[in-house]
Design a protein around this motif. Structure first.
Motif, mmCIF file in Angstrom:
data_model
loop_
_atom_site.group_PDB
_atom_site.id
_atom_site.type_symbol
_atom_site.label_atom_id
_atom_site.label_comp_id
_atom_site.label_asym_id
_atom_site.label_seq_id
_atom_site.Cartn_x
_atom_site.Cartn_y
_atom_site.Cartn_z
ATOM 1 N N ASN A 108 20.214 -6.517 -5.067
ATOM 2 C CA ASN A 108 20.988 -7.269 -6.052
ATOM 3 C C ASN A 108 20.641 -6.683 -7.420
ATOM 4 O O ASN A 108 19.605 -7.025 -8.007
ATOM 5 C CB ASN A 108 20.632 -8.760 -5.992
ATOM 6 N N ASP A 109 21.490 -5.784 -7.918
ATOM 7 C CA ASP A 109 21.174 -5.086 -9.159
ATOM 8 C C ASP A 109 21.303 -5.986 -10.387
ATOM 9 O O ASP A 109 20.679 -5.709 -11.414
ATOM 10 C CB ASP A 109 22.045 -3.833 -9.322
ATOM 11 N N GLU A 110 22.074 -7.084 -10.290
ATOM 12 C CA GLU A 110 22.190 -8.006 -11.419
ATOM 13 C C GLU A 110 20.897 -8.807 -11.594
ATOM 14 O O GLU A 110 20.400 -8.965 -12.708
ATOM 15 C CB GLU A 110 23.371 -8.949 -11.218
ATOM 16 N N LYS A 111 20.355 -9.294 -10.468
ATOM 17 C CA LYS A 111 19.122 -10.077 -10.528
ATOM 18 C C LYS A 111 17.872 -9.203 -10.420
ATOM 19 O O LYS A 111 16.750 -9.710 -10.538
ATOM 20 C CB LYS A 111 19.103 -11.121 -9.410
ATOM 21 N N LYS A 112 18.083 -7.916 -10.170
ATOM 22 C CA LYS A 112 16.969 -6.976 -9.998
ATOM 23 C C LYS A 112 16.057 -7.456 -8.860
ATOM 24 O O LYS A 112 14.837 -7.579 -8.999
ATOM 25 C CB LYS A 112 16.169 -6.833 -11.293
ATOM 26 N N GLU A 113 16.698 -7.719 -7.695
ATOM 27 C CA GLU A 113 15.969 -8.193 -6.520
ATOM 28 C C GLU A 113 16.242 -7.290 -5.330
ATOM 29 O O GLU A 113 17.345 -6.752 -5.167
ATOM 30 C CB GLU A 113 16.390 -9.618 -6.154
ATOM 31 N N ILE A 114 15.222 -7.137 -4.496
ATOM 32 C CA ILE A 114 15.351 -6.381 -3.253
ATOM 33 C C ILE A 114 14.920 -7.273 -2.097
ATOM 34 O O ILE A 114 13.905 -7.979 -2.177
ATOM 35 C CB ILE A 114 14.482 -5.102 -3.286
ATOM 36 N N HIS A 115 15.712 -7.259 -1.023
ATOM 37 C CA HIS A 115 15.390 -8.026 0.179
ATOM 38 C C HIS A 115 15.403 -7.090 1.379
ATOM 39 O O HIS A 115 16.262 -6.205 1.482
ATOM 40 C CB HIS A 115 16.409 -9.146 0.399
ATOM 41 N N PHE A 116 14.469 -7.280 2.291
ATOM 42 C CA PHE A 116 14.460 -6.548 3.551
ATOM 43 C C PHE A 116 15.151 -7.397 4.618
ATOM 44 O O PHE A 116 15.023 -8.621 4.629
ATOM 45 C CB PHE A 116 13.033 -6.239 4.010
ATOM 46 N N ILE A 117 15.874 -6.743 5.526
ATOM 47 C CA ILE A 117 16.516 -7.434 6.648
ATOM 48 C C ILE A 117 16.229 -6.669 7.939
ATOM 49 O O ILE A 117 15.698 -5.555 7.901
ATOM 50 C CB ILE A 117 18.044 -7.558 6.445
ATOM 51 N N ASP A 118 16.590 -7.262 9.066
ATOM 52 C CA ASP A 118 16.461 -6.641 10.396
ATOM 53 C C ASP A 118 15.024 -6.238 10.703
ATOM 54 O O ASP A 118 14.608 -5.094 10.478
ATOM 55 C CB ASP A 118 17.389 -5.430 10.522
ATOM 56 N N PHE A 119 14.288 -7.191 11.258
ATOM 57 C CA PHE A 119 12.861 -6.990 11.514
ATOM 58 C C PHE A 119 12.546 -6.741 12.987
ATOM 59 O O PHE A 119 11.475 -7.096 13.476
ATOM 60 C CB PHE A 119 12.082 -8.217 11.012
ATOM 61 N N GLU A 120 13.464 -6.106 13.699
ATOM 62 C CA GLU A 120 13.265 -5.878 15.137
ATOM 63 C C GLU A 120 12.063 -4.978 15.432
ATOM 64 O O GLU A 120 11.401 -5.120 16.451
ATOM 65 C CB GLU A 120 14.522 -5.253 15.740
ATOM 66 N N TRP A 121 11.787 -4.030 14.536
ATOM 67 C CA TRP A 121 10.734 -3.044 14.803
ATOM 68 C C TRP A 121 9.442 -3.348 14.039
ATOM 69 O O TRP A 121 8.533 -2.519 14.003
ATOM 70 C CB TRP A 121 11.224 -1.647 14.424
ATOM 71 N N ILE A 122 9.355 -4.524 13.436
ATOM 72 C CA ILE A 122 8.210 -4.843 12.600
ATOM 73 C C ILE A 122 6.904 -4.839 13.414
ATOM 74 O O ILE A 122 6.851 -5.340 14.535
ATOM 75 C CB ILE A 122 8.424 -6.203 11.898
ATOM 76 N N ARG A 123 5.899 -4.211 12.836
ATOM 77 C CA ARG A 123 4.602 -4.041 13.507
ATOM 78 C C ARG A 123 3.504 -3.941 12.448
ATOM 79 O O ARG A 123 3.773 -3.802 11.262
ATOM 80 C CB ARG A 123 4.563 -2.727 14.313
ATOM 81 N N LEU A 124 2.262 -3.941 12.908
ATOM 82 C CA LEU A 124 1.163 -3.508 12.058
ATOM 83 C C LEU A 124 1.182 -1.987 12.058
ATOM 84 O O LEU A 124 1.333 -1.357 13.108
ATOM 85 C CB LEU A 124 -0.178 -4.015 12.592
ATOM 86 N N ASN A 125 1.031 -1.404 10.887
ATOM 87 C CA ASN A 125 1.095 0.051 10.780
ATOM 88 C C ASN A 125 0.316 0.469 9.541
ATOM 89 O O ASN A 125 -0.117 -0.366 8.747
ATOM 90 C CB ASN A 125 2.559 0.496 10.683
ATOM 91 N N ASN A 126 0.150 1.781 9.358
ATOM 92 C CA ASN A 126 -0.581 2.222 8.178
ATOM 93 C C ASN A 126 0.296 2.109 6.924
ATOM 94 O O ASN A 126 1.518 2.002 7.005
ATOM 95 C CB ASN A 126 -1.155 3.642 8.361
ATOM 96 N N ILE A 127 -0.352 2.142 5.773
ATOM 97 C CA ILE A 127 0.312 1.784 4.520
ATOM 98 C C ILE A 127 1.383 2.775 4.080
ATOM 99 O O ILE A 127 2.188 2.469 3.196
ATOM 100 C CB ILE A 127 -0.719 1.620 3.385
ATOM 101 N N TYR A 128 1.409 3.972 4.684
ATOM 102 C CA TYR A 128 2.376 4.981 4.246
ATOM 103 C C TYR A 128 3.640 5.037 5.104
ATOM 104 O O TYR A 128 4.599 5.709 4.753
ATOM 105 C CB TYR A 128 1.722 6.372 4.248
ATOM 106 N N PHE A 129 3.650 4.343 6.232
ATOM 107 C CA PHE A 129 4.735 4.496 7.189
ATOM 108 C C PHE A 129 6.082 4.050 6.613
ATOM 109 O O PHE A 129 7.089 4.739 6.770
ATOM 110 C CB PHE A 129 4.426 3.734 8.481
ATOM 111 N N ASP A 130 6.107 2.884 5.960
ATOM 112 C CA ASP A 130 7.374 2.388 5.400
ATOM 113 C C ASP A 130 7.919 3.333 4.333
ATOM 114 O O ASP A 130 9.128 3.564 4.254
ATOM 115 C CB ASP A 130 7.174 0.990 4.802
ATOM 116 N N ILE A 131 7.019 3.868 3.512
ATOM 117 C CA ILE A 131 7.448 4.807 2.467
ATOM 118 C C ILE A 131 8.025 6.063 3.093
ATOM 119 O O ILE A 131 9.092 6.554 2.698
ATOM 120 C CB ILE A 131 6.265 5.163 1.541
ATOM 121 N N ALA A 132 7.333 6.582 4.102
ATOM 122 C CA ALA A 132 7.805 7.793 4.779
ATOM 123 C C ALA A 132 9.143 7.566 5.461
ATOM 124 O O ALA A 132 10.031 8.437 5.438
ATOM 125 C CB ALA A 132 6.766 8.258 5.796
ATOM 126 N N THR A 133 9.312 6.396 6.071
ATOM 127 C CA THR A 133 10.564 6.074 6.749
ATOM 128 C C THR A 133 11.723 6.031 5.756
ATOM 129 O O THR A 133 12.799 6.559 6.030
ATOM 130 C CB THR A 133 10.454 4.719 7.473
#
Length: 212
Positions: free
Chosen positions: A184-209
């Protein structure tokens, strides 16, 4: 023209929405087919009072653990990171409120404003405390899928795994592509959706993805 299969799934989504929200069919102004995903089909439902909802019809997939997804959604809900109205932890059927915004486009993901917001969002997401046992990312899952990977890249991959094996594990989205982000660029907000693959992982994985 929609196929018989698409119509069948659409009707299933409509019936699920009516049964779980108690909103009558007469109050629904439209149902729009949004996505034919790898593990689900999604629909946008509009109602007379202007409210919008997303209905997801899940599918059985051996690589998706719906119980894990359900347990994480409960945690995310307590941290105001999820607004799920209904979830079936057996087949993945889900209803959530529509999030105002858009999928980040080329201009968005090359803007400093968006990238700063994304960095802060990923950081806050990784800081969510997990006080129960959830799945840890399987770095060798690609072998079960039998992905054709060049030997030199596989060697590099194993090298990176060994090098980073002691990194702390955090709650990770694990599928953080622009298609799983609402901006939402007007409110300057970011939301994540679709958590089917959510797991514990190392701190760089989301950035790399996301970069990938």
């Amino acid at each position: 023209m929609p196929t018989n299969k698409q119509e069948e799934i659409k009707n299933k989504a409509l019936n699920l929405f009516i049964s779980q929200t108690k909103i009558q069919k007469e109050e629904i102004t439209s149902i729009e087919y949004l996505l034919d995903g790898y593990t689900n089909n999604s629909f946008l439902i509009n109602t007379l009072n202007g409210d919008k909802y997303i209905v997801r019809i899940g599918s059985v997939c051996k690589h998706i653990n719906r119980k894990n997804e359900y347990e994480i959604l409960e945690i995310l809900s307590k941290n105001n990171e999820s607004d799920i109205l209904y979830f079936n932890h057996v087949n993945g059927d889900m209803i959530r409120k529509f999030i105002v915004g858009h999928t980040p486009n080329y201009q968005d993901i090359h803007s400093k404003t968006f990238l700063n917001l994304l960095a802060k969002k990923i950081s806050s997401f990784h800081k969510i405390e997990i006080n129960q046992k959830i799945l840890v990312n399987d770095y060798y899952a690609y072998k079960d899928i039998k992905l054709p990977i060049d030997n030199k890249y596989e060697i590099m991959y194993y090298h990176l795994l060994e090098k980073n094996k002691n990194l702390p594990l955090v709650l990770s989205h694990n599928d953080l592509s622009p298609w799983n982000i609402i901006y939402n660029d007007e409110k300057k907000e970011i939301h994540f959706i679709d958590f089917e693959w959510i797991r514990l992982n190392n701190i760089y994985f989301d950035i790399a993805t996301f970069i990938h």
